[in-house]
Design a protein around this motif. Structure first.
Motif, mmCIF file in Angstrom:
data_model
loop_
_atom_site.group_PDB
_atom_site.id
_atom_site.type_symbol
_atom_site.label_atom_id
_atom_site.label_comp_id
_atom_site.label_asym_id
_atom_site.label_seq_id
_atom_site.Cartn_x
_atom_site.Cartn_y
_atom_site.Cartn_z
ATOM 1 N N THR A 64 8.231 58.803 -5.868
ATOM 2 C CA THR A 64 7.640 59.307 -6.820
ATOM 3 C C THR A 64 6.188 58.814 -7.125
ATOM 4 N N TYR A 65 5.700 58.037 -6.256
ATOM 5 C CA TYR A 65 4.360 57.337 -6.643
ATOM 6 C C TYR A 65 3.312 58.606 -6.295
ATOM 7 N N PRO A 66 2.346 58.958 -7.370
ATOM 8 C CA PRO A 66 1.744 60.155 -7.407
ATOM 9 C C PRO A 66 0.473 59.849 -6.426
ATOM 10 N N PHE A 67 -0.253 59.003 -6.308
ATOM 11 C CA PHE A 67 -1.550 58.898 -5.612
ATOM 12 C C PHE A 67 -1.329 58.875 -4.211
ATOM 13 N N VAL A 68 -2.134 59.650 -3.440
ATOM 14 C CA VAL A 68 -2.117 60.019 -1.810
ATOM 15 C C VAL A 68 -2.601 58.672 -1.210
ATOM 16 N N SER A 69 -3.664 58.223 -1.237
ATOM 17 C CA SER A 69 -4.170 57.480 -0.400
ATOM 18 C C SER A 69 -3.683 55.914 -0.441
ATOM 19 N N TYR A 70 -3.423 55.618 -1.633
ATOM 20 C CA TYR A 70 -2.754 54.146 -1.776
ATOM 21 C C TYR A 70 -1.458 54.071 -0.950
ATOM 22 N N ARG A 71 -0.522 54.931 -1.191
ATOM 23 C CA ARG A 71 0.772 55.395 -0.598
ATOM 24 C C ARG A 71 0.666 55.218 0.901
ATOM 25 N N THR A 72 0.004 56.287 1.354
ATOM 26 C CA THR A 72 -0.107 56.299 2.852
ATOM 27 C C THR A 72 -0.794 55.332 3.606
ATOM 28 N N SER A 73 -1.920 54.479 2.577
ATOM 29 C CA SER A 73 -2.455 53.560 3.541
ATOM 30 C C SER A 73 -1.536 52.157 3.415
ATOM 31 N N LYS A 74 -0.707 52.113 2.373
ATOM 32 C CA LYS A 74 0.379 51.012 2.362
ATOM 33 C C LYS A 74 1.445 51.120 3.270
ATOM 34 N N ALA A 75 2.108 52.450 3.588
ATOM 35 C CA ALA A 75 2.938 52.824 4.367
ATOM 36 C C ALA A 75 2.441 52.531 5.861
ATOM 37 N N GLY A 76 1.350 52.827 6.081
ATOM 38 C CA GLY A 76 0.764 52.673 7.374
ATOM 39 C C GLY A 76 0.403 51.074 7.716
ATOM 40 N N LEU A 77 0.576 50.191 6.658
ATOM 41 C CA LEU A 77 0.515 48.811 6.794
ATOM 42 C C LEU A 77 1.775 48.349 7.250
#
Length: 269
Positions: free
Chosen positions: A159-172
């Motif tokens: 449900t997290y709405p913001f694209v860049s933060y979510r994808t960067s933290k998943a990549g981490l």
């Protein structure tokens, strides 16, 4: 006391954003210092890093130094890591705590720009990769080391709405797992910490400023979403988890993504 006695740690993101309370990087520096580590407190804002180092020194016998580095510049990170080795002759713990979301221009998919997406990923993910690039050879030569990357529960919350933060933290998380597997034979452990809703200046005060809402209102809204006691965690909760993973007590733990979230993961299943 003394769980990190004789260890050398570099904490990247040791300063903090303006606001009430304490940030994760500062709390980790203080907690590591209490347990005997020598620490290089690194931040883009040298004054903020100096403030953290001054707070930590009473518990460290003076073995906490501040240094400036820009995580968007790999050479800058390399110089900071080399400085820690120059000061103390080794590197036992690399703690990467830098992250930006709203302050970096992150937003929902329909509004996100290429510039904001690239900026958030350069800070949140690429910086961690470049820091590890410089730290791993040192740790391999030692035959030991711990790398801790601060990801986020937003990486797995759908449900997290913001694209860049979510994808960067998943990549981490993925990068941390890769680090763990490619370096296990050298005695290097790598783990990620996933903070949930935290009462820190970056998480609460930044949102308050960005939305123009009172801090108390933002905090109350976040508190209501936490299962455990209906209250956000603090930087100390993250610092305690980091201490365990950095210590020899976690010597058989590598490649994990540890939620520190007050039970929020249970809502996902």
């Amino acid at each position: 006391m003394g769980r990190l006695e004789g260890k050398v740690a570099i904490v990247i993101g040791a300063g903090q954003s303006p606001g009430q309370g304490m940030g994760n990087g500062r709390a980790v520096c203080l907690r590591f210092a209490e347990e005997g580590a020598k620490i290089l407190a690194v931040d883009r804002d040298l004054a903020s890093a100096e403030e953290t180092a001054a707070m930590a020194r009473p518990d460290s016998g003076g073995a906490v130094k501040a240094s400036a580095a820009d995580v968007t510049n790999g050479a800058s990170l390399g110089r900071a890591i080399a400085e820690a080795v120059r000061l103390w002759g080794r590197l036992d713990i690399l703690y990467y705590n830098v992250g930006v979301s709203i302050a970096g221009g992150d937003t929902i998919l329909s509004e996100v720009t290429e510039e904001a997406f690239d900026r958030v990923h350069a800070i949140n993910l690429r910086g961690a990769v470049m820091a590890a690039k410089h730290a791993v050879p040192i740790m391999r030569e030692q035959g030991s080391g711990v790398i801790l990357n601060v990801s986020s529960m937003s990486a797995i919350e759908t449900t997290y709405p913001f694209v860049s933060y979510r994808t960067s933290k998943a990549g981490l998380i993925a990068f941390t797992q890769q680090l763990a597997m490619q370096n296990a034979a050298y005695g290097i452990r790598a783990n990620a910490i996933l903070p949930g809703l935290m009462d820190t200046p970056m998480a609460v005060d930044t949102r308050s400023r960005a939305t123009g809402r009172p801090r108390e209102e933002v905090a109350a809204e976040r508190d209501a979403r936490v299962p455990l006691r209906g209250r956000m965690g603090t930087a100390w909760d993250v610092a305690h988890a980091a201490l365990f993973l950095a210590s020899d007590e976690a010597g058989f733990i590598t490649g994990i993504a540890l939620p520190v979230d007050g039970g929020a993961l249970n809502r996902i299943g």
